[in-house]
Motif scaffolding. Structure first.
Motif, PDB file in Angstrom:
ATOM      1  N   ILE A 188       0.975  -1.194  -0.119  1.00 49.95           N
ATOM      2  CA  ILE A 188       0.116   0.139   0.000  1.00 49.95           C
ATOM      3  C   ILE A 188       0.887   1.156  -0.300  1.00 49.95           C
ATOM      4  CG2 ILE A 188      -1.673   1.233   1.454  1.00 49.95           C
ATOM      5  CD1 ILE A 188      -3.014  -1.081   2.225  1.00 49.95           C
ATOM      6  N   GLU A 191       2.468   1.471  -3.497  1.00 50.98           N
ATOM      7  CA  GLU A 191       1.599   1.873  -4.497  1.00 50.98           C
ATOM      8  C   GLU A 191       0.986   3.374  -4.240  1.00 50.98           C
ATOM      9  OE1 GLU A 191      -0.192  -2.377  -5.893  1.00 50.98           O
ATOM     10  OE2 GLU A 191      -1.490  -0.882  -4.860  1.00 50.98           O
ATOM     11  N   GLU A 207      10.332   2.729   6.643  1.00 52.23           N
ATOM     12  CA  GLU A 207      10.047   1.367   6.673  1.00 52.23           C
ATOM     13  C   GLU A 207      11.012   0.600   7.653  1.00 52.23           C
ATOM     14  OE1 GLU A 207       8.016  -1.552   5.400  1.00 52.23           O
ATOM     15  OE2 GLU A 207       9.313  -2.414   7.001  1.00 52.23           O
ATOM     16  N   PHE A 208      10.222   0.004   8.531  1.00 49.41           N
ATOM     17  CA  PHE A 208      10.937  -0.522   9.616  1.00 49.41           C
ATOM     18  C   PHE A 208      12.068  -1.747   9.202  1.00 49.41           C
ATOM     19  CE2 PHE A 208      10.714  -4.397  12.842  1.00 49.41           C
ATOM     20  CZ  PHE A 208      11.292  -3.311  13.989  1.00 49.41           C
ATOM     21  N   VAL A 242       8.862   4.407  12.893  1.00 48.66           N
ATOM     22  CA  VAL A 242       8.085   5.732  13.384  1.00 48.66           C
ATOM     23  C   VAL A 242       7.902   5.159  14.953  1.00 48.66           C
ATOM     24  CG1 VAL A 242       6.385   7.403  12.925  1.00 48.66           C
ATOM     25  CG2 VAL A 242       7.566   6.252  11.028  1.00 48.66           C
ATOM     26  N   GLY A 277      -0.139  -2.081   7.601  1.00 51.90           N
ATOM     27  CA  GLY A 277      -0.720  -3.205   7.553  1.00 51.90           C
ATOM     28  C   GLY A 277      -2.229  -3.333   7.683  1.00 51.90           C
ATOM     29  N   VAL A 355       1.207  -9.217  -6.647  1.00 46.91           N
ATOM     30  CA  VAL A 355       1.807  -8.053  -7.528  1.00 46.91           C
ATOM     31  C   VAL A 355       1.775  -6.556  -6.951  1.00 46.91           C
ATOM     32  CG1 VAL A 355       1.001  -7.008 -10.096  1.00 46.91           C
ATOM     33  CG2 VAL A 355       0.494  -9.632  -9.538  1.00 46.91           C
TER      34      VAL A 355
HETATM   35  P1  NAD Z   1       2.028  -4.621   4.856  1.00 44.76           P
HETATM   36  O1  NAD Z   1       1.951  -5.599   5.920  1.00 44.76           O
HETATM   37  O2  NAD Z   1       2.227  -5.164   3.265  1.00 44.76           O
HETATM   38  O3  NAD Z   1       3.198  -3.667   5.091  1.00 44.76           O
HETATM   39  C1  NAD Z   1       3.363  -2.744   6.170  1.00 44.76           C
HETATM   40  C2  NAD Z   1       4.696  -2.279   6.399  1.00 44.76           C
HETATM   41  O4  NAD Z   1       4.943  -1.500   7.405  1.00 44.76           O
HETATM   42  C3  NAD Z   1       5.678  -3.509   6.784  1.00 44.76           C
HETATM   43  O5  NAD Z   1       6.887  -3.682   5.650  1.00 44.76           O
HETATM   44  C4  NAD Z   1       6.116  -3.294   8.045  1.00 44.76           C
HETATM   45  O6  NAD Z   1       7.449  -3.644   8.445  1.00 44.76           O
HETATM   46  C5  NAD Z   1       5.902  -1.669   8.173  1.00 44.76           C
HETATM   47  N1  NAD Z   1       5.968  -1.140   9.403  1.00 44.76           N
HETATM   48  C6  NAD Z   1       5.116  -1.396  10.344  1.00 44.76           C
HETATM   49  N2  NAD Z   1       4.940  -0.526  11.392  1.00 44.76           N
HETATM   50  C7  NAD Z   1       5.952   0.453  11.375  1.00 44.76           C
HETATM   51  C8  NAD Z   1       6.463   1.586  11.685  1.00 44.76           C
HETATM   52  N3  NAD Z   1       6.139   1.971  13.223  1.00 44.76           N
HETATM   53  N4  NAD Z   1       7.583   2.262  11.264  1.00 44.76           N
HETATM   54  C9  NAD Z   1       7.914   1.653   9.986  1.00 44.76           C
HETATM   55  N5  NAD Z   1       7.319   0.732   9.335  1.00 44.76           N
HETATM   56  C10 NAD Z   1       6.467   0.069   9.874  1.00 44.76           C
HETATM   57  O7  NAD Z   1       0.711  -3.982   4.755  1.00 44.76           O
HETATM   58  P2  NAD Z   1       0.111  -2.667   3.887  1.00 44.76           P
HETATM   59  O8  NAD Z   1       0.986  -2.194   2.753  1.00 44.76           O
HETATM   60  O9  NAD Z   1      -0.657  -2.182   4.670  1.00 44.76           O
HETATM   61  O10 NAD Z   1      -1.069  -3.513   3.039  1.00 44.76           O
HETATM   62  C11 NAD Z   1      -2.034  -4.546   3.689  1.00 44.76           C
HETATM   63  C12 NAD Z   1      -2.751  -5.377   3.121  1.00 44.76           C
HETATM   64  O11 NAD Z   1      -3.372  -4.974   1.765  1.00 44.76           O
HETATM   65  C13 NAD Z   1      -1.383  -6.421   2.687  1.00 44.76           C
HETATM   66  O12 NAD Z   1      -1.828  -7.891   3.080  1.00 44.76           O
HETATM   67  C14 NAD Z   1      -1.340  -6.129   1.211  1.00 44.76           C
HETATM   68  O13 NAD Z   1      -0.980  -7.470   0.621  1.00 44.76           O
HETATM   69  C15 NAD Z   1      -2.923  -5.865   0.716  1.00 44.76           C
HETATM   70  N6  NAD Z   1      -2.754  -5.046  -0.653  1.00 44.76           N
HETATM   71  C16 NAD Z   1      -2.102  -5.692  -1.808  1.00 44.76           C
HETATM   72  C17 NAD Z   1      -2.269  -4.998  -2.655  1.00 44.76           C
HETATM   73  C18 NAD Z   1      -1.696  -5.675  -3.957  1.00 44.76           C
HETATM   74  O14 NAD Z   1      -2.042  -7.081  -4.123  1.00 44.76           O
HETATM   75  N7  NAD Z   1      -1.226  -4.951  -5.088  1.00 44.76           N
HETATM   76  C19 NAD Z   1      -2.368  -3.467  -2.881  1.00 44.76           C
HETATM   77  C20 NAD Z   1      -2.501  -3.108  -1.499  1.00 44.76           C
HETATM   78  C21 NAD Z   1      -2.827  -3.576  -0.498  1.00 44.76           C
END
Ligand code: NAD
Ligand code: FAD
Length: 471
Positions: A188, A191, A207-208, A242, A277, A355
């Motif tokens: 997310i 994108e 990113e953590f 963060v 997430g 993807v």
């Molecule tokens: P994610 O879990 O994919 O990524 C969250 C990221 O935030 C992780 O890499 C984590 O390490 C980081 N993070 C967490 N706490 C943090 C902090 N305090 N400081 C810095 N970094 C931190 O979640 P998302 O990107 O929010 O997406 C959510 C869901 O939606 C996922 O399951 C994803 O697959 C789905 N989604 C899919 C698509 C796609 O298929 N194209 C697109 C959008 C969303």
């Protein structure tokens, strides 16, 4: 009012999981009701997820390309302007068209659609608070929970969807912010960060972890994606957490810290996108009324046939285990209905593609190099760069590569990782190969049309056991 007739299947949630199950059940001749509270079918994916984000990704890419990538194609353009309102309207048109389409499919397949919020009254009865006011209830021989997920909030930073936003706010900003900090470099973050960066915002992703894209993305591909996104203007702070945020002033302030314990720093931004997430959504469902369990992450506990503790109540999609992906929810929907109707169903969780719809796209299926290494599984690698592919060259779109991982003894495909133009479409070929247990030699000996990007796929396969011809 209540419907006295007992349905074969009552579905709570009309997202991808719920609506696909409803249509499938209708096709199987079952009497089915789907309860959805949003007022629109399609859930997160169609309303505030996959579909609107891809509309903005597509059109912001076009805008960015017209601004930066036309001269060497022999196209001279005049004054290029962004009309954000129209771009948002185009997004809304796609969403409405698709959600209305599902309503049509419900009618076609005899699915009863109730607009309202469903709560378990008992193990066989769902009470519905209707959107238009009043109440009804439906009884079901089988019940399917498909209530999806919601964005995980960041503690201490209240989401207002204007300045502190989740993906939902990021799909509806009224103007391009000067600066945006994205918390979380997952799909997310990358994108939606891409969208606003292309439209002119200064975007910094914090990113953590030490890589972007999440742990499923092959580390080599993630590095390459980061480099290409940086070239487009996005900034990255990896290995950085963060810790806290403050949105009381004109600018939002974030206290960040190196995850390995470096010097703390303060970042400022006009808009902060929280993308750390998503979490299962079961609020108001009344699981406690019938003693159903969720695990420590809020996921509804099920067995391998999607059954909860009460065998006639099943659960699929984002609110239970597995990757939170629309196509995973869709597969489960068909399988769950088949379990109910026929007693058997099937989803291969080892073969679910992912993807990321940035430019270039990143797509993968099966295992990545770091996963194979950590399990001591022997593998060999074949790669092919798009810079050596004739179609990518004619399209002046040559960044990226196809990477294949294969068993060194049998050449059986173990995983495929692509960064490049149309990676999201090309991954379907790898998914099919993996599902059928193909070897990379099977792939390489399959004739691929020329000139296509897919030839890079074939040549990467060839490179695992022999040599690619064009590189
Ligand atoms: P994610 O879990 O994919 O990524 C969250 C990221 O935030 C992780 O890499 C984590 O390490 C980081 N993070 C967490 N706490 C943090 C902090 N305090 N400081 C810095 N970094 C931190 O979640 P998302 O990107 O929010 O997406 C959510 C869901 O939606 C996922 O399951 C994803 O697959 C789905 N989604 C899919 C698509 C796609 O298929 N194209 C697109 C959008 C969303
Ligand atoms: P949901 O889509 O969340 O649907 C659940 C529905 O249940 C909701 O409409 C909700 O209103 C309803 N509901 C909840 N409780 C009740 C109740 N008590 N009564 C009645 N109704 C109720 N996945 C991909 O595969 N590809 C992508 O490109 C992609 N892009 C995404 C982009 C964004 C910005 C986001 C946020 C997600 C994206 N996803 C993508 C993930 C995808 O949206 C989800 O995996 C998918 O929507 C899950 O489907 P679901 O039916 O389980 O849940």
């Amino acid at each position: 009012a209540s419907s006295s007739e007992e349905k074969d299947l009552v579905i709570i949630g009309g997202g991808v999981a719920g609506y696909v199950a409803a249509i499938k059940a209708g096709q199987e001749g079952m009497k089915v009701t789907c309860i959805e509270k949003r007022g629109m079918l399609g859930g997160t994916c169609l309303n505030v997820g996959c579909i609107p984000s891809k509309s903005l990704l597509n059109n912001s890419h076009l805008y960015h390309q017209i601004l930066h990538d036309t001269k060497n194609r022999g196209i001279e353009v005049g004054d290029v302007k962004l009309n954000l309102k129209e771009m948002m309207k185009a997004k809304d048109t796609s969403v409405t068209g698709l959600t209305k389409g599902i309503e049509f499919l419900f009618k076609k397949n005899g699915v009863e659609y109730i607009k309202g919020t469903g709560t378990f009254a008992s193990e066989n009865e769902i009470k519905v608070a209707l959107n238009e006011g009043g109440e009804t209830s439906v009884k079901g021989k089988n019940i399917l929970i498909a209530t999806g997920s919601e964005a995980t909030p960041f503690p201490g930073l209240e989401i207002d969807e204007k300045r502190v936003i989740t993906s939902t706010g990021a799909l509806a900003l009224e103007k391009v912010p000067e600066s945006m900090v994205v918390i979380g470099g997952g799909i997310i973050g990358l994108e939606m960060g891409s969208v606003w960066s292309r439209l002119g915002a200064k975007v910094t992703v914090v990113e953590f972890l030490n890589q972007i894209g999440g742990p499923g993305m092959d580390a080599e591909i993630a590095k390459s994606a980061q480099k290409l996104l940086k070239k487009q203007g996005m900034e990255f702070k990896l290995g950085t957490k963060v810790n806290s945020g403050d949105n009381s002033g004109d600018k939002i302030k974030l206290e960040v810290d190196s995850s390995k314990g470096g010097k703390p720093e303060t970042l400022e931004a006009d808009v902060v996108l929280v993308a750390i997430g998503r979490r299962p959504y079961t609020a108001g469902l009344g699981l406690e009324n019938i003693g159903l369990e969720v695990d420590d992450r809020g996921r509804v506990v099920i067995d391998s046939e999607y059954r909860t503790k009460a065998a006639h109540i099943r659960c699929i999609g984002d609110c239970t285990f597995g990757p939170m992906l629309a196509h995973k929810a869709e597969e489960e929907a068909v399988a769950a209905v088949e379990y109910i109707k026929k007693g058997y169903g099937h989803v291969n969780y080892g073969v679910i593609p992912s993807v990321m719809y940035t430019h270039p796209e990143v797509a993968w299926v099966g295992q990545n190099e770091q996963e194979l290494k950590s399990q001591n599984i022997p593998y060999k690698v074949g790669t092919f760069p798009f810079s050596a592919n004739s179609r990518a060259k004619t399209n002046l779109d040559t960044e990226g590569m196809v990477k294949m991982l294969a068993d060194p003894e049998t050449d059986r495909l173990l995983g495929c990782h692509i960064i490049g133009p149309n990676a999201g479409e090309m991954i379907a070929e790898a998914t099919l190969a993996l599902e059928y247990g193909a070897s990379t030699e099977d792939i390489a000996r399959t004739c691929h049309a020329h000139p296509t990007l897919a030839e890079a796929f074939k040549e990467a396969a060839m490179a695992t056991y022999s040599k690619a011809i064009h590189f």
